[in-house]
Write a protein that holds these residues in place. Structure first.
Motif, mmCIF file in Angstrom:
data_model
loop_
_atom_site.group_PDB
_atom_site.id
_atom_site.type_symbol
_atom_site.label_atom_id
_atom_site.label_comp_id
_atom_site.label_asym_id
_atom_site.label_seq_id
_atom_site.Cartn_x
_atom_site.Cartn_y
_atom_site.Cartn_z
ATOM 1 N N ALA A 52 0.833 -1.214 0.000
ATOM 2 C CA ALA A 52 0.000 0.000 0.000
ATOM 3 C C ALA A 52 0.860 1.254 0.000
ATOM 4 N N ASP A 53 1.918 1.277 0.801
ATOM 5 C CA ASP A 53 2.793 2.445 0.865
ATOM 6 C C ASP A 53 3.487 2.689 -0.467
ATOM 7 N N THR A 54 3.873 1.603 -1.138
ATOM 8 C CA THR A 54 4.526 1.749 -2.440
ATOM 9 C C THR A 54 3.580 2.385 -3.449
ATOM 10 N N LEU A 55 2.335 1.934 -3.444
ATOM 11 C CA LEU A 55 1.337 2.509 -4.357
ATOM 12 C C LEU A 55 0.981 3.941 -3.968
ATOM 13 N N ASN A 56 0.948 4.207 -2.671
ATOM 14 C CA ASN A 56 0.613 5.556 -2.213
ATOM 15 C C ASN A 56 1.652 6.586 -2.616
ATOM 16 N N GLY A 57 2.840 6.124 -2.982
ATOM 17 C CA GLY A 57 3.850 7.048 -3.498
ATOM 18 C C GLY A 57 3.473 7.621 -4.847
ATOM 19 N N ILE A 58 2.542 6.962 -5.540
ATOM 20 C CA ILE A 58 2.070 7.442 -6.846
ATOM 21 C C ILE A 58 0.734 8.168 -6.684
ATOM 22 N N ALA A 59 -0.209 7.488 -6.078
ATOM 23 C CA ALA A 59 -1.544 8.041 -5.855
ATOM 24 C C ALA A 59 -2.214 7.256 -4.746
ATOM 25 N N HIS A 60 -3.150 7.884 -4.071
ATOM 26 C CA HIS A 60 -3.883 7.228 -2.994
ATOM 27 C C HIS A 60 -5.068 6.471 -3.598
ATOM 28 N N PHE A 61 -4.827 5.199 -3.889
ATOM 29 C CA PHE A 61 -5.848 4.390 -4.556
ATOM 30 C C PHE A 61 -7.137 4.309 -3.754
ATOM 31 N N HIS A 62 -7.039 4.457 -2.441
ATOM 32 C CA HIS A 62 -8.258 4.346 -1.636
ATOM 33 C C HIS A 62 -9.207 5.521 -1.863
ATOM 34 N N GLN A 63 -8.742 6.567 -2.538
ATOM 35 C CA GLN A 63 -9.607 7.703 -2.833
ATOM 36 C C GLN A 63 -10.254 7.599 -4.203
ATOM 37 N N LEU A 64 -9.898 6.588 -4.955
ATOM 38 C CA LEU A 64 -10.449 6.422 -6.294
ATOM 39 C C LEU A 64 -11.790 5.716 -6.227
ATOM 40 N N GLY A 65 -12.758 6.251 -6.938
ATOM 41 C CA GLY A 65 -14.051 5.612 -7.007
ATOM 42 C C GLY A 65 -14.077 4.529 -8.071
ATOM 43 N N THR A 66 -14.949 3.534 -7.901
ATOM 44 C CA THR A 66 -15.154 2.478 -8.884
ATOM 45 C C THR A 66 -16.643 2.242 -9.041
ATOM 46 N N PRO A 67 -17.042 1.615 -10.129
ATOM 47 C CA PRO A 67 -18.476 1.335 -10.321
ATOM 48 C C PRO A 67 -19.027 0.366 -9.283
ATOM 49 N N LEU A 68 -18.151 -0.342 -8.582
ATOM 50 C CA LEU A 68 -18.624 -1.359 -7.639
ATOM 51 C C LEU A 68 -18.261 -0.993 -6.206
ATOM 52 N N GLN A 69 -18.460 0.257 -5.844
ATOM 53 C CA GLN A 69 -18.072 0.691 -4.503
ATOM 54 C C GLN A 69 -18.896 0.014 -3.412
ATOM 55 N N SER A 70 -20.013 -0.522 -3.787
ATOM 56 C CA SER A 70 -20.837 -1.180 -2.770
ATOM 57 C C SER A 70 -20.353 -2.598 -2.466
ATOM 58 N N ARG A 71 -19.388 -3.071 -3.264
ATOM 59 C CA ARG A 71 -18.884 -4.429 -3.055
ATOM 60 C C ARG A 71 -18.230 -4.553 -1.676
ATOM 61 N N ASP A 72 -18.410 -5.683 -1.027
ATOM 62 C CA ASP A 72 -17.861 -5.917 0.317
ATOM 63 C C ASP A 72 -16.347 -5.805 0.293
ATOM 64 N N THR A 73 -15.791 -4.970 1.162
ATOM 65 C CA THR A 73 -14.337 -4.819 1.247
ATOM 66 C C THR A 73 -13.870 -5.154 2.649
ATOM 67 N N SER A 74 -14.491 -6.149 3.238
ATOM 68 C CA SER A 74 -14.077 -6.542 4.585
ATOM 69 C C SER A 74 -12.694 -7.163 4.538
ATOM 70 N N VAL A 75 -12.036 -7.247 5.668
ATOM 71 C CA VAL A 75 -10.655 -7.704 5.715
ATOM 72 C C VAL A 75 -10.541 -9.192 5.464
ATOM 73 N N ALA A 76 -11.594 -9.938 5.624
ATOM 74 C CA ALA A 76 -11.514 -11.388 5.415
ATOM 75 C C ALA A 76 -11.907 -11.733 3.992
ATOM 76 N N ALA A 77 -11.156 -12.632 3.382
ATOM 77 C CA ALA A 77 -11.482 -13.076 2.035
ATOM 78 C C ALA A 77 -12.603 -14.111 2.106
#
Length: 523
Positions: A498-523
């Motif tokens: 995550a830190d490596t990617l955050n050096g480019i852009a904060h992906f967690h701020q990007l919206g997607t068409p499936l924002q309602s999809r479950d993003t819980s920590v467990a797979a």
């Protein structure tokens, strides 16, 4: 609105002043047109422009385009008529800018140019009635002759002393009551321009020379009488004195851009002085607490910030905001007492980020801009644009949605966890080992591309090398296991990604068409 209406109206005050009744509201425009009042603004403007173009052609020239004057004149008449006039050809020895300013800003006259671009000793006046045009023209000629004679006198007097001799007078001109004189501002401009020029590889001597005299024409008679000519006349006087072209052009061009429709300076020296001037104003005003609020912005600080941003994005030089803010703050020593540098730096950083977001969000999407602003260090403006373009390009790729979701999960699950060295001996075979090994292979390449501002290359590596492994990881690996050692090790791995990617852009701020999809920590 408590106003009684009726069906009686009247037409043009001179050509059809008698009142008359309307049988129906739908007859209004035609009835008024018959009475020499063109109700529709666009129709009135079309008629006016047609008459202006025809009149200019009859004078052996072409109309000087002027959208602002056209809009102003069409609102001053009910039915447009054009009356041509003329002036002594000797006045054409004045700079074109002076002649046009006298006609345009003081008399609302349109200029006419010959085929070779020379001004003709003629003008066009839009009037509300063409009754007795000869008398109108004679009166106009007399007034214009007097105004041009005044301008000629001012220019002749100004030419008796070089621009440099006027610098001492700037010491008595107040820039802002708490920020000192215009003379002090000029000295700060010299320092700012020199530092910025050296930083971006522009002729520092020329930039400093331009900064030194860019405000000198404020103390000329012609600019005092015609303020709209500031910069223009400074350039003209400088060229008459034999000052080099780049320096003379900067006197005029450092005021650009003056609005959204105005172009940025084309030449590097002009751009350097333009940025140096604006950053001095911004740092000084923010330093004494004059921060724009709501619609109140008496020092046009929003426009100043947007000017710097546009110069960096559209002009010949990049701008390192952090560096120029710090340098500009230091130049105020002895001139004014400003708030602490950390406060000024922080508030200006927020201010610029707000202007940048407003400027770019429609082109790239607000979430893309926000994601890149989150990773940006507030320095190079072009660096920010490069990030935004790279993320916007990735967003069009078919694998973007899965990537965004996966890296959001990596950020969300690790944002509160401690960072540290990852222990490969705690990995389970399969998806966890595959992700760790793939990341170890490309991590340094991604970081190097990021450090070199090759964000598109870095994101291509991310998409190609990490997309499938991290998606598989979240499908097969349960992160928050009871075993603290294994859990913390997994969090450290995801945190490093995550830190490596955050050096480019904060992906967690990007919206997607499936924002309602479950993003819980467990797979």
């Amino acid at each position: 609105a408590n106003v009684r209406s009726g069906r009686s109206t009247r037409g043009h005050r001179f050509l059809a002043p008698a009142s008359f009744d309307l049988a129906d509201a739908g007859d209004y425009e035609k009835a008024l047109r018959d009475a020499h009042v063109i109700v529709d603004v666009q129709e009135r403007k079309d008629l006016m422009m047609e008459a202006l173009l025809d009149s200019a052609k009859s004078l052996g020239g072409a109309l000087e385009p002027d959208a602002f004057l056209a809009d102003e004149c069409v609102s001053l008449v009910e039915e447009p008529f054009v009356v041509p006039g003329s002036f002594d050809e000797a006045f054409l020895e004045l700079p074109d800018e002076v002649v046009i300013s006298v006609m345009r800003d003081h008399q609302r006259y349109f200029a006419v140019r010959a085929a070779d671009g020379r001004l003709l000793p003629s003008y066009l006046n839009v009037v509300n009635t063409a009754e007795d045009p000869d008398t109108i023209a004679k009166g106009n000629d007399r007034v214009l002759r007097a105004r041009l004679a005044d301008a000629q006198f001012f220019v002749e007097e100004d030419l008796k002393a070089p621009l440099a001799d006027r610098l001492t007078k700037l010491e008595s001109v107040v820039f802002q009551s708490k920020l000192g004189s215009m003379g002090a501002k000029v000295r700060r401009l010299e320092s700012n321009a020199n530092a910025l020029a050296e930083a971006v590889g522009v002729d520092a001597a020329a930039s400093q020379a331009a900064a030194r005299i860019c405000k000198a024409d404020l103390e000329t008679l012609i600019v005092y009488e015609f303020p709209e000519l500031q910069g223009e006349m400074g350039r003209w006087y400088a060229l008459r004195e034999g000052i080099e072209q780049a320096v003379a052009d900067a006197i005029r061009d450092h005021y650009s851009p003056q609005g959204a429709d105005d172009s940025v300076p084309e030449h590097a020296v002009s751009a350097v002085v333009a940025v140096a001037d604006r950053i001095d104003t911004l740092v000084g005003c923010f330093g004494i607490g004059l921060v724009p609020s709501g619609s109140a912005d008496p020092f046009a600080l929003r426009r100043a910030a947007l000017g710097i941003i546009r110069i960096a994005l559209e002009g010949p030089i990049d701008v390192d905001l952090r560096a120029i803010v710090d340098h500009a703050y230091a130049t105020y020593a002895g001139d004014a007492k400003l708030r602490h540098v950390d406060e000024v730096r922080s508030t200006l950083d927020d201010f610029f980020r707000g202007r940048i977001r407003a400027m770019l969000k429609d082109s790239y999407g607000g979430d893309v801009v926000d994601a890149c602003l989150g990773a940006w260090d507030g320095s190079s403006i072009r660096d920010l644009r490069t990030r935004i373009e790279a993320v916007a390009e990735l967003r069009t790729a078919p694998e973007f949605e899965a990537l965004a979701i996966a890296f959001k999960r990596a950020f969300n699950i690790t944002k509160e966890s401690a960072r540290g060295e990852v222990d490969s001996s705690l990995f389970e075979s399969g998806a966890e080992t595959a992700l760790a090994e793939r990341f170890a292979t490309v991590r340094d390449q991604i970081r190097q591309a990021t450090s070199e501002r090759r964000y598109a290359d870095a994101l291509k590596l991310v998409a190609k090398e990490l997309g499938a492994p991290i998606d598989r990881y979240f499908d097969e690996v349960f992160v928050m296991v009871d075993d603290a050692n294994i859990r913390d090790n997994r969090l450290r791995l995801l945190g490093e990604i995550a830190d490596t990617l955050n050096g480019i852009a904060h992906f967690h701020q990007l919206g997607t068409p499936l924002q309602s999809r479950d993003t819980s920590v467990a797979a």
